[in-house]
Scaffold this motif. Structure first.
Motif, mmCIF file in Angstrom:
data_model
loop_
_atom_site.group_PDB
_atom_site.id
_atom_site.type_symbol
_atom_site.label_atom_id
_atom_site.label_comp_id
_atom_site.label_asym_id
_atom_site.label_seq_id
_atom_site.Cartn_x
_atom_site.Cartn_y
_atom_site.Cartn_z
ATOM 1 N N PHE A 39 0.821 -1.206 0.000
ATOM 2 C CA PHE A 39 0.000 0.000 0.000
ATOM 3 C C PHE A 39 0.859 1.262 0.000
ATOM 4 C CE2 PHE A 39 -3.459 -2.766 1.879
ATOM 5 C CZ PHE A 39 -4.200 -2.787 0.710
ATOM 6 N N SER A 40 1.999 1.235 0.699
ATOM 7 C CA SER A 40 2.900 2.394 0.697
ATOM 8 C C SER A 40 3.433 2.664 -0.697
ATOM 9 C CB SER A 40 4.077 2.167 1.641
ATOM 10 O OG SER A 40 3.658 2.150 2.957
ATOM 11 N N THR A 41 3.849 1.600 -1.370
ATOM 12 C CA THR A 41 4.365 1.752 -2.724
ATOM 13 C C THR A 41 3.293 2.284 -3.666
ATOM 14 O OG1 THR A 41 5.917 -0.061 -2.350
ATOM 15 C CG2 THR A 41 5.501 0.548 -4.625
ATOM 16 N N ALA A 42 2.097 1.727 -3.573
ATOM 17 C CA ALA A 42 1.007 2.182 -4.443
ATOM 18 C C ALA A 42 0.667 3.640 -4.168
ATOM 19 C CB ALA A 42 -0.223 1.296 -4.238
ATOM 20 N N THR A 43 0.629 4.011 -2.899
ATOM 21 C CA THR A 43 0.329 5.395 -2.533
ATOM 22 C C THR A 43 1.399 6.334 -3.051
ATOM 23 O OG1 THR A 43 -0.805 4.648 -0.546
ATOM 24 C CG2 THR A 43 -0.107 6.939 -0.596
ATOM 25 N N ARG A 44 2.668 5.955 -2.861
ATOM 26 C CA ARG A 44 3.773 6.793 -3.307
ATOM 27 C C ARG A 44 3.725 6.985 -4.821
ATOM 28 N NH1 ARG A 44 7.916 3.668 -2.541
ATOM 29 N NH2 ARG A 44 7.565 3.557 -0.319
ATOM 30 N N LYS A 45 3.463 5.901 -5.558
ATOM 31 C CA LYS A 45 3.403 6.008 -7.017
ATOM 32 C C LYS A 45 2.243 6.890 -7.472
ATOM 33 C CE LYS A 45 5.641 1.695 -8.323
ATOM 34 N NZ LYS A 45 5.476 0.394 -8.981
ATOM 35 N N SER A 46 1.081 6.714 -6.850
ATOM 36 C CA SER A 46 -0.071 7.508 -7.282
ATOM 37 C C SER A 46 0.113 8.978 -6.934
ATOM 38 C CB SER A 46 -1.362 6.963 -6.672
ATOM 39 O OG SER A 46 -1.340 7.064 -5.275
ATOM 40 N N VAL A 47 0.698 9.268 -5.773
ATOM 41 C CA VAL A 47 0.929 10.667 -5.397
ATOM 42 C C VAL A 47 1.953 11.301 -6.331
ATOM 43 C CG1 VAL A 47 1.941 12.142 -3.611
ATOM 44 C CG2 VAL A 47 0.233 10.450 -2.992
ATOM 45 N N SER A 48 3.031 10.577 -6.635
ATOM 46 C CA SER A 48 4.034 11.153 -7.530
ATOM 47 C C SER A 48 3.469 11.346 -8.928
ATOM 48 C CB SER A 48 5.285 10.277 -7.579
ATOM 49 O OG SER A 48 5.015 9.045 -8.180
ATOM 50 N N LYS A 49 2.601 10.439 -9.363
ATOM 51 C CA LYS A 49 1.983 10.592 -10.679
ATOM 52 C C LYS A 49 1.059 11.807 -10.696
ATOM 53 C CE LYS A 49 -0.494 8.049 -14.219
ATOM 54 N NZ LYS A 49 -1.133 6.798 -14.587
ATOM 55 N N MET A 50 0.267 11.978 -9.636
ATOM 56 C CA MET A 50 -0.627 13.133 -9.570
ATOM 57 C C MET A 50 0.172 14.430 -9.520
ATOM 58 S SD MET A 50 -3.860 12.063 -7.171
ATOM 59 C CE MET A 50 -2.879 11.740 -5.724
ATOM 60 N N MET A 51 1.240 14.442 -8.717
ATOM 61 C CA MET A 51 2.059 15.647 -8.615
ATOM 62 C C MET A 51 2.743 15.935 -9.939
ATOM 63 S SD MET A 51 1.534 16.896 -5.696
ATOM 64 C CE MET A 51 2.831 18.084 -5.556
ATOM 65 N N GLY A 52 3.227 14.899 -10.594
ATOM 66 C CA GLY A 52 3.863 15.080 -11.898
ATOM 67 C C GLY A 52 2.893 15.645 -12.904
ATOM 68 N N ASN A 53 1.674 15.126 -12.928
ATOM 69 C CA ASN A 53 0.663 15.634 -13.850
ATOM 70 C C ASN A 53 0.297 17.070 -13.518
ATOM 71 O OD1 ASN A 53 0.572 13.268 -15.291
ATOM 72 N ND2 ASN A 53 -1.197 12.453 -14.209
ATOM 73 N N ALA A 54 0.206 17.390 -12.219
ATOM 74 C CA ALA A 54 -0.156 18.751 -11.816
ATOM 75 C C ALA A 54 0.928 19.734 -12.235
ATOM 76 C CB ALA A 54 -0.377 18.823 -10.307
ATOM 77 N N VAL A 55 2.185 19.361 -12.050
ATOM 78 C CA VAL A 55 3.287 20.246 -12.427
ATOM 79 C C VAL A 55 3.318 20.411 -13.942
ATOM 80 C CG1 VAL A 55 5.807 20.429 -12.488
ATOM 81 C CG2 VAL A 55 4.654 19.760 -10.385
ATOM 82 N N LYS A 56 3.117 19.307 -14.670
ATOM 83 C CA LYS A 56 3.130 19.378 -16.132
ATOM 84 C C LYS A 56 1.989 20.254 -16.635
ATOM 85 C CE LYS A 56 1.571 16.077 -18.636
ATOM 86 N NZ LYS A 56 1.281 14.820 -19.269
ATOM 87 N N ASP A 57 0.802 20.073 -16.071
ATOM 88 C CA ASP A 57 -0.349 20.880 -16.486
ATOM 89 C C ASP A 57 -0.130 22.360 -16.203
ATOM 90 O OD1 ASP A 57 -1.563 18.566 -17.315
ATOM 91 O OD2 ASP A 57 -2.875 18.402 -15.552
ATOM 92 N N GLN A 58 0.480 22.642 -15.050
ATOM 93 C CA GLN A 58 0.737 24.036 -14.695
ATOM 94 C C GLN A 58 1.778 24.635 -15.642
ATOM 95 O OE1 GLN A 58 2.276 24.617 -10.754
ATOM 96 N NE2 GLN A 58 1.617 26.733 -10.681
ATOM 97 N N ALA A 59 2.808 23.871 -15.981
ATOM 98 C CA ALA A 59 3.826 24.373 -16.903
ATOM 99 C C ALA A 59 3.231 24.645 -18.284
ATOM 100 C CB ALA A 59 4.969 23.375 -17.011
ATOM 101 N N VAL A 60 2.358 23.766 -18.731
ATOM 102 C CA VAL A 60 1.721 23.969 -20.029
ATOM 103 C C VAL A 60 0.841 25.215 -19.995
ATOM 104 C CG1 VAL A 60 -0.011 23.009 -21.601
ATOM 105 C CG2 VAL A 60 1.831 21.573 -20.757
ATOM 106 N N ALA A 61 0.126 25.403 -18.893
ATOM 107 C CA ALA A 61 -0.760 26.563 -18.783
ATOM 108 C C ALA A 61 0.025 27.876 -18.747
ATOM 109 C CB ALA A 61 -1.628 26.445 -17.538
ATOM 110 N N LEU A 62 1.218 27.848 -18.138
ATOM 111 C CA LEU A 62 2.003 29.071 -17.998
ATOM 112 C C LEU A 62 2.923 29.340 -19.182
ATOM 113 C CD1 LEU A 62 2.984 28.852 -14.232
ATOM 114 C CD2 LEU A 62 1.231 30.272 -15.276
ATOM 115 N N SER A 63 3.132 28.363 -20.038
ATOM 116 C CA SER A 63 4.046 28.549 -21.157
ATOM 117 C C SER A 63 3.420 29.481 -22.206
ATOM 118 C CB SER A 63 4.401 27.213 -21.795
ATOM 119 O OG SER A 63 3.269 26.666 -22.427
#
Length: 107
Positions: A39-63
């Motif tokens: 469960f720790s591994t799954a949580t860590r992967k899902s959080v990092s994926k969500m954070m990665g997507n959020a950062v990518k979306d924000q970068a695209v919006a600001l570019s």
């Protein structure tokens, strides 16, 4: 899922846990640790994926968006800046001074 099925499954799981814990006391602890790791591994992967997507979306919006008329708008903006600089002699003198200093630094 019905509540009765959920409750029966919970009771069967509890009974199986008690049975295994009496036969092999370390097995329940090992299983709990293994499940915690999964469960720790799954949580860590899902959080990092969500954070990665959020950062990518924000970068695209600001570019900056490149449109076909960007060159024309840029040229018009520079012409407007040149007109403002040429309208004030003191500003023109300062701009020429900055231009001269920047060209002497490059060489």
């Amino acid at each position: 899922m019905k509540w009765s099925g959920f409750l029966v499954g919970g009771l069967l799981g509890a009974a199986a846990t008690v049975y295994v814990s009496r036969k092999q006391p370390g097995a329940v602890s090992w299983a709990a640790t293994a499940m915690s790791d999964v469960f720790s591994t799954a949580t860590r992967k899902s959080v990092s994926k969500m954070m990665g997507n959020a950062v990518k979306d924000q970068a695209v919006a600001l570019s900056p968006k490149h449109l076909g008329d960007t060159a024309a708008k840029s040229e018009a903006a520079w012409e407007q800046i040149e007109a403002i600089v040429n309208s004030d002699p003191q500003l023109k003198k300062e701009a020429n001074k900055i231009k001269a200093e920047s060209s002497s630094v490059r060489h």
